[in-house]
Write a protein that holds these residues in place. Structure first.
Motif, short mmCIF file in Angstrom:
data_model
loop_
_atom_site.label_atom_id
_atom_site.label_comp_id
_atom_site.label_asym_id
_atom_site.label_seq_id
_atom_site.Cartn_x
_atom_site.Cartn_y
_atom_site.Cartn_z
N GLU A 231 33.14 -35.40 39.00
CA GLU A 231 33.44 -34.21 38.19
C GLU A 231 32.93 -34.38 36.77
OE1 GLU A 231 37.59 -33.98 39.00
OE2 GLU A 231 37.22 -33.07 40.95
N ALA A 232 33.09 -35.60 36.25
CA ALA A 232 32.57 -35.89 34.92
C ALA A 232 31.05 -35.75 34.90
CB ALA A 232 32.98 -37.30 34.47
N ALA A 233 30.41 -36.24 35.97
CA ALA A 233 28.95 -36.14 36.07
C ALA A 233 28.53 -34.68 36.12
CB ALA A 233 28.46 -36.87 37.31
N ALA A 234 29.33 -33.86 36.82
CA ALA A 234 29.00 -32.44 36.91
C ALA A 234 29.01 -31.80 35.53
CB ALA A 234 30.00 -31.74 37.83
N LEU A 235 30.01 -32.19 34.71
CA LEU A 235 30.09 -31.65 33.34
C LEU A 235 28.86 -32.04 32.53
CD1 LEU A 235 33.87 -32.14 32.44
CD2 LEU A 235 32.66 -30.02 33.03
N ASP A 236 28.37 -33.27 32.80
CA ASP A 236 27.18 -33.73 32.08
C ASP A 236 25.90 -33.17 32.66
OD1 ASP A 236 28.87 -35.13 30.54
OD2 ASP A 236 28.52 -37.08 31.48
N GLY A 237 26.01 -32.39 33.73
CA GLY A 237 24.84 -31.77 34.33
C GLY A 237 23.96 -32.72 35.12
N ALA A 238 24.55 -33.78 35.68
CA ALA A 238 23.76 -34.74 36.46
C ALA A 238 23.45 -34.18 37.84
CB ALA A 238 24.53 -36.05 36.60
N GLY A 239 22.21 -34.32 38.28
CA GLY A 239 21.81 -33.84 39.60
C GLY A 239 22.10 -34.86 40.68
N ALA A 240 21.63 -34.56 41.90
CA ALA A 240 21.93 -35.41 43.06
C ALA A 240 21.44 -36.84 42.83
CB ALA A 240 21.28 -34.82 44.31
N TRP A 241 20.21 -36.98 42.35
CA TRP A 241 19.63 -38.31 42.19
C TRP A 241 20.39 -39.12 41.14
CZ3 TRP A 241 17.17 -41.54 44.89
CH2 TRP A 241 16.50 -42.61 44.30
N ALA A 242 20.73 -38.46 40.01
CA ALA A 242 21.45 -39.15 38.94
C ALA A 242 22.84 -39.58 39.43
CB ALA A 242 21.58 -38.23 37.73
N ARG A 243 23.49 -38.73 40.21
CA ARG A 243 24.82 -39.08 40.73
C ARG A 243 24.73 -40.30 41.64
NH1 ARG A 243 28.00 -33.37 41.34
NH2 ARG A 243 26.87 -32.42 39.63
N LEU A 244 23.68 -40.30 42.49
CA LEU A 244 23.50 -41.43 43.40
C LEU A 244 23.28 -42.72 42.60
CD1 LEU A 244 23.08 -42.35 46.36
CD2 LEU A 244 20.64 -41.99 46.00
N ARG A 245 22.41 -42.63 41.59
CA ARG A 245 22.02 -43.83 40.86
C ARG A 245 23.12 -44.34 39.95
NH1 ARG A 245 17.01 -43.91 37.16
NH2 ARG A 245 18.22 -45.57 36.18
N HIS A 246 23.83 -43.41 39.29
CA HIS A 246 24.76 -43.84 38.26
C HIS A 246 26.21 -43.88 38.69
CE1 HIS A 246 21.50 -44.00 35.46
NE2 HIS A 246 21.17 -42.75 35.70
N ILE A 247 26.54 -43.24 39.82
CA ILE A 247 27.93 -43.30 40.29
C ILE A 247 28.01 -44.03 41.62
CG2 ILE A 247 29.98 -42.00 40.93
CD1 ILE A 247 28.94 -39.74 39.19
N THR A 248 27.35 -43.48 42.65
CA THR A 248 27.55 -43.99 44.00
C THR A 248 27.15 -45.47 44.13
OG1 THR A 248 27.02 -41.76 44.73
CG2 THR A 248 27.18 -43.45 46.42
N VAL A 249 25.90 -45.77 43.77
CA VAL A 249 25.42 -47.14 43.98
C VAL A 249 26.23 -48.17 43.17
CG1 VAL A 249 23.43 -48.68 43.71
CG2 VAL A 249 23.14 -46.44 44.76
#
Lengths: 317, 313
Positions: free
Chosen positions: A215-233
């Protein structure tokens, strides 16, 4: 108004706890002592482990210093001769090399593909049961089924794989008959067969990533790739360490599928160390020598485990 | 304001929830999950679906091809060029031949017997030991725990030579006992159960002990009932590995009447020569029980793998 009692729990609090005196004393005292003794809980465990783990470990160690054979003949003490022979045996080094190569070429895809599968399934696409069935089902299949089906796919003239290659205008491969290919074919089969286990481990780990990070990433406007790289992995780092550790130990133990698919051939190009140990013992009738190579292998496995443990604990600290 | 709508949207009135609304709710939860991970754009969604479909097709293909071929006559199974639809139609002949000629029924019974006995006995050995290591004070407890963890690393394949000799000297070759007993050594299960027992609050023990309960009573009436989920997960894990175990049953059985399914199936093929359709039919028979188990217990199996695997941490 309870007074602080010792952690032993032995101090009774007479006013608060009604003690049913009759119940315990109605049983014989001997029975009570048996049902309270640690040994009565540990006995089956100690018995089974002593007989079928400790004893074979010790007798194997003893055998490795003798020249005992399958039919029980021989058995003279030969000191470290078996170990000396093993260290100078080119087949030991050859099969050890095969084992390491197999471990490397399976561990990488078995971690990466499992991660990809888990992340994709975790995106909440419809048809969850179908994805799980496709990716995990092979793991539950008996090795005999896996070997037979894949051997059929690998057949050179009319096998599905070569037919497909030829349809795209390529040369067919000697999947199990070419020295340079056979080990890779077994590795490919292994990836298909066992990736589901790691996939489920990753899937379970993904479910524990807190939503608020996304949700925080969504507020920062992070796309699918950014979410994968900076949150999931990054969130999966701990489980990745575990998966790699389990996978390396599992791949080092490769035996069944090689035995059933290639028998170690062509030549010795796909023979693993465990297969060599088996051959030495059960077709070469040299139990003593086989046991010595076993102990060298055990030393390697323990070394790998200790190094991995050391690396993981160091990273956490 | 936005956070409030987010939280209230997920909840619906419990009393009025029909199957349709529950399904709609699930779909909404999935959509939310998807937007969380993928960011809500259309491009990533299409890409994700495409890759998923390709991967799943690749993973289903080998078994599907084997299954289809097992319903073909031999000359169609090896026909060139390959066709999906066989010239002489689909047939059940391979399966008929297998059940009429082979020992398949006997092997299936053996596999079931061995897997059930291994599962029950493994838990009967591991659970009390795990309880003692978790709850009782005795000398050498930590040493025993360290030995158990060390045993997890020992590859069972390494013990086959001395184990085989042990079975020869005990005169147990070609018996069910020889197939089953060495499979009861499963240190990972002891470790998993101990970790679960450790998480059960100690206050329960103390209350029971003050009431005069013995440790055995505490174990059977308090701890075991609380541990049903982990026991089920462990049982499934042990059952699957016992059913699929190949190397040890293969080494210790030479009598076809005692073989398990995975051992018998490749064995039968020598007599079949290179009749591929028959081979594939027999391998489908070996796989069928596991597929049924998966469909019936999908959720438990998923949890079992998740819990048994993560304990490596």
């Amino acid at each position: 108004m309870t007074t602080p009692t010792e952690t032993t729990g032995r101090v009774p609090a007479p006013d608060t706890v009604p003690v049913p005196k009759a119940a315990p004393s109605s049983r014989p005292r001997l029975w009570r002592r048996v049902t309270d003794a640690p040994l009565s809980f540990l006995m089956p465990f100690l018995l089974v482990y002593a007989l079928f783990l400790i004893w074979p470990l010790l007798s194997g160690l003893w055998m490795s210093f003798t020249d005992v054979s399958l039919n029980g003949a021989g058995g003279a003490f030969v000191g470290a001769a078996n170990y000396a022979e093993a260290l100078g045996d080119p087949m030991v080094w050859r099969t050890l090399g095969n084992t390491f190569l197999f471990t490397v070429v399976t561990t990488v895809p078995l971690v990466a593909v499992a991660l990809a599968m888990a992340v994709l399934v975790h995106t909440g696409m419809p048809g969850q049961w179908l994805w799980r069935l496709s990716f995990f089902m092979p793991f539950l299949l008996p090795v005999a089924t896996v070997a037979l089906v894949w051997n059929f796919l690998y057949i050179e003239d009319f096998g599905l794989f070569n037919q497909a290659l030829r349809a795209f205008g390529m040369e067919g491969l000697g999947w199990l008959t070419d020295d340079d290919v056979a080990l890779w074919s077994v590795a490919l089969t292994t990836v298909w067969w066992t990736v589901g286990f790691n996939f489920l481990l990753y899937l379970a780990a993904l479910q524990s990533i807190p939503d608020h990070l996304y949700e925080a990433a969504a507020l920062d406007g992070a796309g699918a790739w950014a979410r994968l790289r900076h949150i999931t992995v990054p969130q999966l780092r701990n489980i990745t360490v575990v998966v790699v550790l389990l996978q390396i130990l599992a791949s080092l133990k490769i035996f069944d599928q090689i035995y059933l698919m290639t028998g170690g051939g062509p030549g010795d190009s796909s023979r693993s160390l465990l297969l060599y140990i088996y051959d030495m013992g059960f077709t070469g009738y040299r139990f003593g020598y086989s046991a010595a190579v076993s102990y060298l292998f055990l030393a390697i496995v323990l070394l790998v485990a200790v190094v991995q443990l050391w690396l993981t604990t160091r990273r956490k600290a | 304001m936005t956070t409030q709508t987010l939280t209230t949207r997920g909840r619906t009135d419990r009393s009025g929830a029909t199957r349709a609304t529950r399904r709609a709710e699930q779909a909404r939860a999935r959509a939310r999950q998807r937007d969380l991970v993928l960011g809500g754009g259309r491009g990533p969604r299409v890409a994700a679906v495409t890759i998923l479909v390709v991967l799943a097709s690749l993973w289903l293909l080998p078994m599907l091809w084997g299954l289809i071929t097992s319903f073909k006559a031999e000359q169609d199974a090896v026909a060139l060029p390959l066709t999906l639809l066989p010239e002489s139609g689909f047939t059940l002949d391979q399966y008929r031949g297998l059940f009429a000629a082979g020992n398949v029924q006997q092997w299936m019974f053996n596999s079931l017997l061995v897997a059930v006995l291994v599962t029950v006995s493994t838990l009967a050995v591991a659970a009390p030991a795990a309880f003692a290591m978790s709850r009782m004070d005795f000398r050498g407890r930590s040493a025993l725990m360290i030995l158990t963890i060390a045993a997890i690393v020992v590859p069972p394949q390494l013990l086959i030579v001395p184990l085989f000799q042990q079975m020869v000297s005990l005169n147990l070759v070609d018996t069910y006992a020889a197939v089953i007993l060495p499979q009861l050594v499963m240190p990972i299960i002891v470790f998993i159960l101990k970790r679960f027992f450790d998480a059960v609050p100690r206050e329960l023990d103390e209350a029971a002990r003050i009431d005069g309960a013995s440790y055995w009573r505490l174990f059977t009436t308090v701890i075991l009932p609380l541990s049903r989920p982990i026991l089920a997960a462990a049982a499934i894990f042990v059952f699957i590995s016992a059913w699929n175990n190949y190397l040890w049953p293969f080494i210790i059985t030479t009598d076809p009447a005692l073989m398990t399914l995975p051992v018998g199936i490749p064995n039968i093929l020598d007599s079949y020569g290179t009749f591929y359709a028959a081979q594939l039919a027999s391998s489908m028979v070996a796989a069928a029980p596991m597929i049924v188990v998966f469909v019936l217990f999908q959720r438990h199996i998923v949890r079992s793998v998740a819990t048994t695997g993560i304990t490596g941490q």
